[in-house]
Design a protein around this motif. Structure first.
Motif, short mmCIF file in Angstrom:
data_model
loop_
_atom_site.label_atom_id
_atom_site.label_comp_id
_atom_site.label_asym_id
_atom_site.label_seq_id
_atom_site.Cartn_x
_atom_site.Cartn_y
_atom_site.Cartn_z
N ALA A 62 0.81 -1.21 0.00
CA ALA A 62 0.00 0.00 0.00
C ALA A 62 0.84 1.26 0.00
O ALA A 62 0.43 2.31 -0.52
N LEU A 63 2.04 1.20 0.59
CA LEU A 63 2.90 2.38 0.70
C LEU A 63 3.99 2.41 -0.36
O LEU A 63 4.85 3.28 -0.34
N GLN A 64 3.96 1.46 -1.30
CA GLN A 64 4.84 1.46 -2.47
C GLN A 64 6.32 1.57 -2.09
O GLN A 64 7.08 2.38 -2.65
N ALA A 65 6.73 0.76 -1.13
CA ALA A 65 8.15 0.69 -0.77
C ALA A 65 8.90 -0.12 -1.80
O ALA A 65 8.42 -1.15 -2.28
N ASN A 66 10.08 0.33 -2.16
CA ASN A 66 10.87 -0.35 -3.18
C ASN A 66 11.58 -1.58 -2.61
O ASN A 66 12.25 -1.50 -1.59
N CYS A 67 11.41 -2.70 -3.29
CA CYS A 67 12.15 -3.92 -3.01
C CYS A 67 13.17 -4.10 -4.13
O CYS A 67 12.87 -3.85 -5.30
N TYR A 68 14.39 -4.52 -3.78
CA TYR A 68 15.45 -4.69 -4.76
C TYR A 68 16.04 -6.08 -4.69
O TYR A 68 16.16 -6.67 -3.60
N LEU A 69 16.44 -6.60 -5.85
CA LEU A 69 17.28 -7.78 -5.94
C LEU A 69 18.59 -7.33 -6.57
O LEU A 69 18.58 -6.66 -7.62
N VAL A 70 19.71 -7.68 -5.95
CA VAL A 70 21.02 -7.25 -6.44
C VAL A 70 21.89 -8.48 -6.62
O VAL A 70 22.01 -9.32 -5.72
N ALA A 71 22.52 -8.58 -7.78
CA ALA A 71 23.37 -9.72 -8.11
C ALA A 71 24.49 -9.27 -9.02
O ALA A 71 24.46 -8.16 -9.59
N THR A 72 25.49 -10.13 -9.19
CA THR A 72 26.57 -9.81 -10.13
C THR A 72 26.12 -9.99 -11.58
O THR A 72 26.72 -9.44 -12.49
N GLY A 73 25.04 -10.76 -11.78
CA GLY A 73 24.53 -10.95 -13.13
C GLY A 73 23.43 -12.00 -13.15
O GLY A 73 23.06 -12.57 -12.13
#
Length: 232
Positions: A10-21
């Motif tokens: 509901a609050l549109q918080a950003n989720c991230y996935l981070v990888a080398t590739g």
């Protein structure tokens, strides 16, 4: 470096996935409300294997899905100890208005594995090296994660410490305006201008852009305007 981001809940918080590739191990940053389904879809699409969840702070809009993600993949969650209690009692970190909006009930639990983040710690996860910066102000346990890329670039996952054109609010339980100003001076303004900022809400920006246009940085001091209500 591969970075995948999407807003959650509901609050549109950003989720991230981070990888080398593609096809590599990854870290998940801030899996908030309704994050499980889009996260699993992204993992399948990019053939990624999560090894840890990193939390920029304990507010539920950034951590609501931490237990199902961590326990479902048998991986640990990393959080600053000052915010850990919010993983099992999310109402401790929110306003009365926000609590009322969600009916006064938000049930969460800690994942099976929880590890502590310390200021200045170097995390070696998924082939990535990230530096932890403790940035109290939005919450007592807010942190940012800094990383370099093989291409020579720099990025920071700023959580709710810094947004494009704004900063996180400091009027919630655990928030402190003076601590926020100190964090901005010592941990944000010291970063290189070409550092890419991946914030907890809203669009990506750069430190250089914020240094010259963000009113909370250009007018840094006790006279700076109160932060608008973004996120919680």
């Amino acid at each position: 470096m591969l970075v995948i981001g999407f807003p959650t809940g509901a609050l549109q918080a950003n989720c991230y996935l981070v990888a080398t590739g593609e096809g590599e191990a990854c870290v998940v940053v801030d899996p908030g409300q309704d994050a499980v389904e889009p996260l699993e879809k992204a993992l399948r699409e990019h053939r990624l294997s999560p090894v840890a969840v990193l939390l920029t702070h304990g507010h539920f809009d950034h951590s609501f899905s931490v237990a199902p993600v961590c326990d479902g993949h048998d991986i640990p969650a990393w959080i600053h100890p000052d915010d850990q209690e919010m993983l099992s009692d999310p109402l401790k970190g929110i306003s009365a208005e926000t609590a009322a909006f969600f009916g006064g009930k938000l049930e969460m639990r800690e994942p099976k594995q929880v590890r502590s983040l310390d200021d200045g710690a170097e995390l070696d996860l998924a082939g990535l090296r990230m530096t932890v910066d403790h940035t109290p102000g939005h919450t007592g346990g807010s942190v940012m994660f800094r990383a370099g890329t093989e291409e020579g670039g720099r990025l920071v996952l700023s959580g709710d410490t810094l947004f494009a054109g704004s900063i996180g609010r400091t009027d919630l339980p655990g928030g402190d305006h003076r601590s926020m100003l100190t964090s901005l001076r010592r941990k944000v303004l010291t970063l290189a201008d070409d550092t890419v900022v991946l914030p907890g809400h809203g669009p990506t920006t750069t430190i250089g852009r914020e240094r010259v246009s963000n009113p909370y940085l250009t007018q840094l001091g006790d006279s700076a305007p109160a932060a608008p209500h973004r996120g919680l």
